[in-house]
Design an enzyme around this catalytic site. Structure first.
Site, PDB file in Angstrom:
ATOM      1  N   ILE A  35       0.870  -1.183   0.000  1.00 48.26           N
ATOM      2  CA  ILE A  35       0.000   0.000   0.000  1.00 48.26           C
ATOM      3  C   ILE A  35       0.903   1.227   0.000  1.00 48.26           C
ATOM      4  O   ILE A  35       2.106   1.124   0.274  1.00 48.26           O
ATOM      5  CB  ILE A  35      -0.961   0.018   1.219  1.00 48.26           C
ATOM      6  CG1 ILE A  35      -0.191   0.062   2.558  1.00 48.26           C
ATOM      7  CG2 ILE A  35      -1.888  -1.189   1.177  1.00 48.26           C
ATOM      8  CD1 ILE A  35       0.052   1.421   3.120  1.00 48.26           C
ATOM      9  N   PHE A  36       0.328   2.369  -0.326  1.00 49.31           N
ATOM     10  CA  PHE A  36       1.136   3.582  -0.300  1.00 49.31           C
ATOM     11  C   PHE A  36       0.341   4.742   0.248  1.00 49.31           C
ATOM     12  O   PHE A  36      -0.881   4.685   0.401  1.00 49.31           O
ATOM     13  CB  PHE A  36       1.705   3.889  -1.689  1.00 49.31           C
ATOM     14  CG  PHE A  36       0.717   4.473  -2.671  1.00 49.31           C
ATOM     15  CD1 PHE A  36       0.643   5.839  -2.879  1.00 49.31           C
ATOM     16  CD2 PHE A  36      -0.118   3.634  -3.405  1.00 49.31           C
ATOM     17  CE1 PHE A  36      -0.254   6.377  -3.797  1.00 49.31           C
ATOM     18  CE2 PHE A  36      -1.017   4.159  -4.327  1.00 49.31           C
ATOM     19  CZ  PHE A  36      -1.082   5.542  -4.522  1.00 49.31           C
ATOM     20  N   ALA A 157      -8.723   1.751   0.437  1.00 50.12           N
ATOM     21  CA  ALA A 157      -7.326   1.547   0.803  1.00 50.12           C
ATOM     22  C   ALA A 157      -6.460   1.893  -0.404  1.00 50.12           C
ATOM     23  O   ALA A 157      -6.835   1.614  -1.547  1.00 50.12           O
ATOM     24  CB  ALA A 157      -7.088   0.100   1.227  1.00 50.12           C
ATOM     25  N   LYS A 158      -5.292   2.478  -0.147  1.00 55.00           N
ATOM     26  CA  LYS A 158      -4.396   2.828  -1.253  1.00 55.00           C
ATOM     27  C   LYS A 158      -3.507   1.626  -1.581  1.00 55.00           C
ATOM     28  O   LYS A 158      -2.304   1.604  -1.312  1.00 55.00           O
ATOM     29  CB  LYS A 158      -3.577   4.069  -0.902  1.00 55.00           C
ATOM     30  CG  LYS A 158      -4.423   5.340  -0.882  1.00 55.00           C
ATOM     31  CD  LYS A 158      -3.612   6.573  -0.532  1.00 55.00           C
ATOM     32  CE  LYS A 158      -2.727   7.044  -1.654  1.00 55.00           C
ATOM     33  NZ  LYS A 158      -3.472   7.633  -2.795  1.00 55.00           N
ATOM     34  N   ILE A 159      -4.149   0.609  -2.139  1.00 53.66           N
ATOM     35  CA  ILE A 159      -3.476  -0.642  -2.490  1.00 53.66           C
ATOM     36  C   ILE A 159      -2.800  -0.459  -3.840  1.00 53.66           C
ATOM     37  O   ILE A 159      -3.440  -0.076  -4.824  1.00 53.66           O
ATOM     38  CB  ILE A 159      -4.481  -1.805  -2.527  1.00 53.66           C
ATOM     39  CG1 ILE A 159      -5.134  -1.989  -1.144  1.00 53.66           C
ATOM     40  CG2 ILE A 159      -3.811  -3.091  -2.983  1.00 53.66           C
ATOM     41  CD1 ILE A 159      -6.327  -2.912  -1.139  1.00 53.66           C
TER      42      ILE A 159
END
Length: 306
Positions: A35-36, A157-159
Site C-alpha cells: 500500500i502507499f 485503501a491505497k493498495i
C-alpha cells in the site's frame, strides 16, 4: 525531479537514495502486496518554512490501508510523523514536495497470499508542483472502464495493485485526446477520477459522491468539505448520476497530487461557462492559502519542518 532526491528512509534508517533498493523477488513487487500514501509539503518563502499538510491524518489512513492488506510495522503513528520530518530536514528542500510512503510485503517468495509474510516501509520525498503541468482546467471523459469494487480490491485503501485500474482509465483518456477520466462504479454512478475525488456544484450546492461508491475517502476531499462549510457553502454527499456531470454548473477534482483542479468539459460538453467557476475559485484560493499557513484557523492541519 528524481535527480534532486538525495535520501530515503529504508530498512529502518535514512540512507542515500541509491542504496534504497528491493529485490526483484520482493513479494510486494511481484504481487503488488503493498500500500502507499502520498503527502504534500508546502514551502512558504516569506516564512522560510515548509508545512506538511495533515501529516498525522495521512499516516492514520495509511494504517487503515495496512489493516486491509495484513501489513504490520514496528513504528507508531507519532514515530512515522517524526521520521518524515527528519527526512525532509535532511533533504533541505525549499520548494513544494511530495512525500511518498510505501509499506510492502518484503519476503522473497513465490506464491500469492498475505499471511505470515514480513512487512517493511520505505519513504522518500521529491520536489513536486502541479500534477497537471500548469493547465488552468481539464477536459475529461467518462471512462469505459469501471472502478474496482470494494469486494474485489477496496478503493478506500491505497493498495498499489488497485492503481492498475487507475492507470488504464487515465491512459485511455489521454490516448483519446482528453486530460483525465471520470470513472463510474459498477452501479453506474459517478465514483471518482483516475486517482482523485470529484466535486460538482449545482445551484450553489457542493456535491460529492459517498464512500460507498468505491472512492478513496480523500484527505483533501475532507479538507474541501470543511473549508466549504466555513465559507457557508451548502454541501451534500450523495450519489451522482453520469448525466448530472453534463449539466453541472461547476466541476473539479481534489487530491493530494491534483490539489484542487477545475474541470472545464466532460465528454466534450462544456461545464458552466467553460472557465473555473466562482465556488471552485473561492475554494482553490482558500486551499492554497491554508496550505502555506496563511489562514490561522487551519494551522492545526500543518506540521512545520524547520
Amino acid at each position: 525531479m528524481y535527480s534532486k532526491v538525495k535520501y530515503a528512509f529504508f530498512e529502518g534508517k535514512i540512507v542515500p537514495i541509491s542504496e534504497a533498493k528491493v529485490s526483484i523477488g520482493c513479494h510486494g513487487f511481484m504481487y503488488a502486496t503493498s500500500i502507499f500514501e502520498g503527502i504534500r509539503a508546502y514551502w512558504d518563502a516569506e516564512q522560510k518554512q515548509m508545512f506538511v499538510l495533515r501529516l498525522t491524518d495521512h499516516i492514520e489512513r495509511m494504517f487503515d490501508s495496512m489493516k486491509i492488506m495484513l501489513l504490520e510495522l514496528k513504528y507508531s503513528v507519532k514515530e512515522l510523523d517524526q521520521i518524515i520530518i527528519d527526512l525532509l530536514k535532511r533533504e533541505q528542500f525549499q520548494t513544494d514536495v511530495y512525500v511518498r510512503i510505501t509499506v510492502y510485503k518484503s519476503a522473497t517468495k513465490i506464491g500469492v497470499g498475505l499471511q505470515n509474510l514480513p512487512s517493511d516501509i520505505c519513504i522518500f520525498a521529491i520536489p513536486f508542483d502541479d500534477y497537471y503541468e500548469g493547465k488552468e482546467g481539464l477536459h475529461v471523459c467518462v471512462s469505459n472502464w469501471r472502478r474496482v469494487e470494494d469486494n474485489a480490491i477496496p478503493a478506500r485503501a491505497k493498495i498499489v495493485g488497485a492503481y492498475a485500474n487507475s492507470a488504464i482509465c487515465k491512459a485511455d483518456a489521454i490516448l483519446s485526446g482528453f486530460d483525465e477520466a471520470i470513472v463510474l462504479s459498477e452501479s453506474g454512478n459517478v465514483s471518482e477520477g483516475s486517482a482523485m475525488n470529484v466535486f460538482m456544484v449545482k445551484h450553489g450546492c457542493l456535491i460529492t459522491p459517498p464512500g460507498t461508491e468505491n472512492i478513496l475517502e480523500g484527505i483533501t476531499r475532507d479538507a474541501i468539505l470543511k473549508i466549504a462549510e466555513d465559507l457557508d457553502i451548502k454541501t451534500a454527499i450523495r450519489d451522482v448520476d453520469r448525466s448530472e456531470l453534463y449539466i453541472a454548473d461547476e466541476l473539479f477534482f481534489t487530491g493530494t497530487g491534483a490539489q484542487v483542479k477545475p474541470i472545464l468539459s466532460v465528454d466534450k460538453r462544456r461545464v458552466g461557462t467553460g472557465k473555473p467557476g466562482p465556488i471552485t475559485s473561492k475554494l482553490m484560493e482558500n486551499y492554497y492559502s491554508m496550505s502555506k499557513g496563511k489562514i490561522a484557523k487551519y494551522k492545526h492541519w500543518l506540521t512545520p519542518v524547520y
